[in-house]
Design a protein around this motif. Structure first.
Motif, PDB file in Angstrom:
ATOM      1  N   ALA A  78       0.836  -1.208   0.000  1.00  0.00           N
ATOM      2  CA  ALA A  78       0.000   0.000   0.000  1.00  0.00           C
ATOM      3  C   ALA A  78       0.867   1.253   0.000  1.00  0.00           C
ATOM      4  N   ASN A  79       1.924   1.261   0.777  1.00  0.00           N
ATOM      5  CA  ASN A  79       2.802   2.433   0.841  1.00  0.00           C
ATOM      6  C   ASN A  79       3.572   2.655  -0.457  1.00  0.00           C
ATOM      7  N   LYS A 132       0.311   2.568  -3.954  1.00  0.00           N
ATOM      8  CA  LYS A 132      -0.904   3.386  -4.006  1.00  0.00           C
ATOM      9  C   LYS A 132      -0.533   4.814  -4.361  1.00  0.00           C
ATOM     10  N   SER A 146      -2.943   7.369  -4.368  1.00  0.00           N
ATOM     11  CA  SER A 146      -3.735   8.224  -3.487  1.00  0.00           C
ATOM     12  C   SER A 146      -4.628   7.329  -2.643  1.00  0.00           C
ATOM     13  N   SER A 147      -5.356   7.920  -1.723  1.00  0.00           N
ATOM     14  CA  SER A 147      -6.191   7.119  -0.826  1.00  0.00           C
ATOM     15  C   SER A 147      -7.361   6.454  -1.549  1.00  0.00           C
ATOM     16  N   ASP A 148      -7.827   7.043  -2.663  1.00  0.00           N
ATOM     17  CA  ASP A 148      -8.933   6.429  -3.402  1.00  0.00           C
ATOM     18  C   ASP A 148      -8.450   5.473  -4.493  1.00  0.00           C
ATOM     19  N   ARG A 176      -6.977   2.059  -5.928  1.00  0.00           N
ATOM     20  CA  ARG A 176      -7.064   0.663  -5.497  1.00  0.00           C
ATOM     21  C   ARG A 176      -5.954  -0.153  -6.135  1.00  0.00           C
TER      22      ARG A 176
END
Length: 64
Positions: A42-43, A46, A48-50, A52
């Protein structure tokens, strides 16, 4: 060493696209190896936060 493929889903083409690979180099089980790899993926991958990403673990896909 185990390798895990990381994908992102391309909404325009409606296909998953490989964005990278994670390598687990730990020889001993520490109780949270899988959680640590998911957090690392994830780090690193990704945008951005949205956004996937999906990680292939054996025959399973885990989406973050």
């Amino acid at each position: 060493m185990k390798t895990f493929t990381v994908y992102r889903f391309d909404k325009v083409r409606e296909k998953k696209v490989q964005v990278g690979t994670l390598v687990e180099r730990r020889e001993n089980e520490r109780g949270n190896n899988l959680a640590g790899l998911l957090n690392l993926a994830a780090n690193r991958f990704k945008r951005s936060s949205d956004h996937r990403i999906q990680i292939a673990f054996g025959g399973f896909l885990v989406e973050l």
